[in-house]
Design a protein around this motif. Structure first.
Motif, short mmCIF file in Angstrom:
data_model
loop_
_atom_site.label_atom_id
_atom_site.label_comp_id
_atom_site.label_asym_id
_atom_site.label_seq_id
_atom_site.Cartn_x
_atom_site.Cartn_y
_atom_site.Cartn_z
N SER B 233 0.86 -1.18 0.00
CA SER B 233 0.00 0.00 0.00
C SER B 233 0.90 1.24 0.00
O SER B 233 2.11 1.15 0.23
CB SER B 233 -0.90 0.01 1.23
OG SER B 233 -0.12 0.16 2.40
N THR B 262 -3.33 -9.96 1.14
CA THR B 262 -2.94 -8.74 1.85
C THR B 262 -2.63 -9.03 3.31
O THR B 262 -3.28 -9.88 3.94
CB THR B 262 -4.05 -7.67 1.82
OG1 THR B 262 -5.14 -8.08 2.66
CG2 THR B 262 -4.56 -7.46 0.40
N ILE B 265 -3.36 -4.50 5.57
CA ILE B 265 -3.89 -3.44 4.70
C ILE B 265 -5.36 -3.24 5.06
O ILE B 265 -6.12 -4.20 5.14
CB ILE B 265 -3.73 -3.84 3.21
CG1 ILE B 265 -2.26 -3.74 2.81
CG2 ILE B 265 -4.61 -2.96 2.30
CD1 ILE B 265 -1.98 -4.03 1.36
N SER B 266 -5.75 -1.97 5.27
CA SER B 266 -7.12 -1.70 5.73
C SER B 266 -8.14 -1.80 4.60
O SER B 266 -9.31 -2.07 4.85
CB SER B 266 -7.20 -0.33 6.38
OG SER B 266 -6.89 0.69 5.44
N GLY B 267 -7.70 -1.55 3.37
CA GLY B 267 -8.64 -1.58 2.25
C GLY B 267 -9.26 -0.21 1.98
O GLY B 267 -10.45 -0.10 1.67
N HIS B 271 -6.68 2.30 -2.28
CA HIS B 271 -5.94 1.04 -2.47
C HIS B 271 -6.75 0.07 -3.32
O HIS B 271 -6.24 -0.47 -4.30
CB HIS B 271 -5.55 0.41 -1.13
CG HIS B 271 -4.70 -0.81 -1.30
ND1 HIS B 271 -3.35 -0.74 -1.58
CD2 HIS B 271 -5.01 -2.13 -1.31
CE1 HIS B 271 -2.88 -1.96 -1.74
NE2 HIS B 271 -3.86 -2.83 -1.58
N VAL B 272 -8.01 -0.13 -2.95
CA VAL B 272 -8.79 -1.17 -3.64
C VAL B 272 -9.05 -0.80 -5.10
O VAL B 272 -9.35 -1.67 -5.92
CB VAL B 272 -10.11 -1.50 -2.91
CG1 VAL B 272 -9.83 -2.07 -1.54
CG2 VAL B 272 -11.02 -0.31 -2.81
N ILE B 281 -8.82 -12.59 -3.80
CA ILE B 281 -8.23 -11.73 -2.78
C ILE B 281 -8.41 -12.40 -1.43
O ILE B 281 -9.52 -12.82 -1.06
CB ILE B 281 -8.89 -10.33 -2.75
CG1 ILE B 281 -8.72 -9.63 -4.10
CG2 ILE B 281 -8.31 -9.47 -1.62
CD1 ILE B 281 -9.52 -8.35 -4.26
N ALA B 283 -7.51 -11.65 2.63
CA ALA B 283 -7.05 -10.56 3.50
C ALA B 283 -6.74 -11.06 4.90
O ALA B 283 -7.54 -11.78 5.50
CB ALA B 283 -8.11 -9.47 3.56
N ASN B 285 -6.03 -9.42 8.53
CA ASN B 285 -6.09 -8.15 9.24
C ASN B 285 -6.64 -8.40 10.63
O ASN B 285 -7.56 -9.19 10.81
CB ASN B 285 -7.00 -7.16 8.47
CG ASN B 285 -6.83 -5.73 8.95
OD1 ASN B 285 -6.94 -5.45 10.14
ND2 ASN B 285 -6.56 -4.84 8.01
N ILE B 292 -11.24 -3.99 3.93
CA ILE B 292 -10.64 -4.95 2.99
C ILE B 292 -11.45 -6.25 2.97
O ILE B 292 -11.54 -6.93 1.95
CB ILE B 292 -9.15 -5.23 3.34
CG1 ILE B 292 -8.45 -6.03 2.24
CG2 ILE B 292 -8.99 -5.93 4.68
CD1 ILE B 292 -8.22 -5.31 0.95
N ALA B 296 -12.46 -8.92 -0.15
CA ALA B 296 -11.77 -10.20 -0.20
C ALA B 296 -12.76 -11.34 -0.33
O ALA B 296 -13.90 -11.25 0.10
CB ALA B 296 -10.93 -10.37 1.07
#
Ligand SMILES: Cc1cc2nc3c(=O)[nH]c(=O)nc-3n(C[C@H](O)[C@H](O)[C@H](O)COP(=O)(O)OP(=O)(O)OC[C@H]3O[C@@H](n4cnc5c(N)ncnc54)[C@H](O)[C@@H]3O)c2cc1C
Ligand SMILES: Nc1ncnc2c1ncn2[C@@H]1O[C@H](COP(=O)(O)O)[C@@H](O)[C@H]1O
Lengths: 254, 320
Positions: B233, B262, B265-267, B271-272, B281, B283, B285, B292, B296
């Motif tokens: 990111s 990922t 990464i917050s999303g 970014h997305v 995807i 994720a 987190n 995110i 995902a």
């Protein structure tokens, strides 16, 4: 050369956000506020410019819970002057109103270059930088990731998608919307901020009643309903890792 | 005031940007509500050819050497005059390096309402904006004045704003573009990296949650085990932990891997924007509310440092 950086605090997105009872705003009681990350970059760029060209840096922020700490942190980084705008900021304020208030204050402050974050995540009626520039009748450029001073003009790098960069010359006085400072915002130790609290003073400027016109007319605020959220994989670390490996195999990457 | 929806076409280096087509698709949704036409506004110099695929009822084209490249000042003068004169119901801009520099200034110059970051437009003309990194939506009505709107990518598909039938084009006089205060000096092309992440099939993408530069190594190890490469990111790149060529998103690369994994990464929308074409995807987190997880296919709510080592082990095991 006088450089002014404008910053504001925004909700910390790591915390849970709640909608207020009216359903048209964020519930301010529950918010933890932090510096808008792009404003942090604007402050950093101002300090970097000062170190290269002996400018004086003024930092201006509207009142909010925790703003004193943020201003003292800017002083610890090297800002000479700290100004807190006081007034009816408690319930949040739209960017048109804030830009007008800042423009008014700047009429009495000598400044050649005004830096602010390119945007904040809660901008809904435009961003502070370009609104401010137009209230002051001076040029604006945003998405800026480098600033140099050259014969009374600023030479900037402006970012376009995919890594393309445009180099522009901008006549000063100007407002620049900073996307990223040339160096990551520096870390200052808590002890240095404490020292700044003793040596620096925050000048408070009352801005009077805020004119909220031009701001957004929000009919509803809500948390997004998601069509399809991720299927969550649970278990202990071993189980999770095994399930991920199964997925890797299924899609043919293993 | 008329009921037409204007769209300010963005183009760079001889190419119409995708956001322009997305905006035309959004403009159509809005025009269906107002009953007006979709009008594309093209500013430039010798770029009439760019109008070919615009799905608009009409194109207004202002040609001037001083509009050859985007600069805030010249574009603003031309647009302020046009919008003031024609008074359409709404004007759409991209929420981009071009559109975001224009919309706010025009809101003040012309005293017009502005709605930022609009993602979708409902049948009754409500504008839904995405704020707070994708965690909050805000609805604003279309005003009775000309409403300025910035459109974010992701809501409307560019394909829906494209056509094979060239729209009719009207050339308009440019206002005097003297006394400009912003000048383009040159472009710098993106630096080529050691790998082209837009072509890599397996990407391990790290965000601020990776905490420090040394931990990039962990992602490198996982990538190596899977035969992929590491990308990131924006904050990770701004911090200098990975080169710009590895950045994914609005200001970085658009990627389309088979696997986009990922970690931390917050999303955020920016970014997305770059990962929509990923086939899968996944994720990782520690925050269950991280946006995110809305993008995902699979998600893991865990401290990434509790998982990566085990995951590398299991991948190595599976390879035998
Ligand atoms: C004009 C503009 C253009 C931009 N272009 C881009 C772009 O091209 N690409 C881009 O990426 N961004 C871009 N951004 C920035 C974007 O707005 C976000 O700030 C950024 O994407 C956030 O990066 P992040 O997810 O790594 O960090 P954060 O948002 O800080 O998220 C970090 C995440 O890590 C999680 N986490 C923390 N610790 C752990 C742990 N131990 N284990 C697991 N999870 C953990 C947290 O829960 C959090 O969700 C742009 C912004 C602007 C204004
Ligand atoms: N860097 C600059 N500093 C001041 N004025 C400039 C600069 N670049 C261009 N101009 C002015 O803008 C006008 C158009 O310049 P150009 O686009 O370079 O042909 C010229 O007449 C110059 O006066």
């Amino acid at each position: 050369m006088n450089i002014t950086a404008i910053l504001k605090l925004v909700p910390d997105l790591v915390e849970e956000l709640e909608i207020d009872d009216k359903g048209t705003g964020l519930d301010m009681d529950w918010l933890r506020l932090i510096i808008n990350e792009f404003d942090d970059h604007a402050v950093e760029e101002a300090i970097l410019l000062k170190e290269r060209s002996e400018a004086e840096v003024t930092v201006i922020a509207p009142d909010a819970e925790g703003v004193d700490d943020v201003l003292y942190t800017a002083a610890a980084k090297g800002a000479e002057k700290l100004i807190k705008l006081t007034g009816d900021f408690e319930d949040g304020v739209n960017n048109h109103a804030l830009a007008r208030a800042v423009a008014h204050v700047l009429q009495n402050i000598q400044t050649d270059l005004i830096l602010t974050g390119v945007q904040a995540h809660n901008d809904l009626d435009g961003s502070l930088g370009p609104l401010l520039a137009e209230y002051l009748h001076i040029p604006y450029a945003g998405y800026v990731s480098s600033v140099e001073l050259n014969n009374g003009n600023a030479v900037i790098k402006k970012e376009y998608p995919g890594g393309l960069i445009g180099e522009y010359e901008v006549q000063l006085q100007a407002v620049l919307g900073i996307q990223a400072a040339e160096e990551p915002p520096r870390y200052v130790a808590v002890s240095k901020v404490r020292m700044a609290m003793k040596s620096a003073t925050i000048e408070e400027l009352e801005v009077g009643e805020l004119d909220l016109s031009g701001g957004p007319e929000i009919s509803r605020m809500f948390q997004p309903e998601v069509a399809e959220r991720a299927t969550m994989i649970s278990g202990d670390d071993e189980e999770i890792a095994s399930q991920l490996v199964e997925i890797f195999k299924e899609i043919g990457v293993l | 005031m008329n009921q037409d929806i204007y769209t300010v076409v963005e183009h760079l280096q001889g190419q119409v940007s995708d956001i322009s087509y997305s905006m035309l698709s959004a403009a159509r949704a809005l025009a269906n509500f107002t009953g007006g036409n979709v009008i594309a506004v093209l500013l430039g110099h010798n770029v009439e050819g760019l109008t070919r695929n615009l799905a608009a009822d009409h194109v207004l084209y202002i040609d001037d050497p001083k509009l050859a490249e985007f600069t805030t000042d010249a574009y603003l003068k031309a647009l302020a005059q046009l919008i003031g004169e024609k008074q359409p119901r709404a004007v759409l801009f991209g929420n981009t390096s071009i559109g975001a520099d224009l919309a706010s200034v025009l809101s003040v110059r012309l005293a017009l309402p502005l709605t930022y970051s609009c993602q979708s437009i409902s049948e009754n003309g409500q504008l839904t904006s995405q704020i707070c990194g994708g965690k909050i939506m805000a609805e604003t009505p279309l005003s009775d004045l000309t409403t300025l709107i910035t459109i974010i990518p992701g809501g409307y598909k560019p394909e829906e704003g494209q056509t094979t039938v060239s729209p009719p084009v009207t050339r308009l006089e440019s206002p005097s573009l003297d006394d400009l205060r912003v000048w383009l000096k040159q472009y710098f092309e993106p630096e080529a990296g050691d790998v082209d992440i837009s072509k890599e099939p397996i990407l391990i993408s790290v965000g601020r949650g990776i905490s420090n530069e040394d931990n990039i190594e962990l992602a490198e190890e996982l990538a190596e085990a899977l035969g992929g490469v590491v990308c990131a990111s924006r904050p990770v790149v701004d911090l200098g932990w990975l080169p710009t060529s590895r950045m994914v998103g609005k200001s970085g690369q658009k990627v389309k891997p088979k696997l986009y994994l990922t970690m931390g990464i917050s999303g955020a929308p920016e970014h997305v924007e770059g990962i929509a074409d990923s086939e899968m995807i996944i994720a990782i987190n520690s925050d269950p509310t991280a946006p995110i997880f809305d993008f995902a296919k699979y998600g893991v709510e865990i401290d990434l440092f509790d998982l990566v080592d085990v995951l590398i082990e299991k991948v190595e095991e599976a390879k035998g």
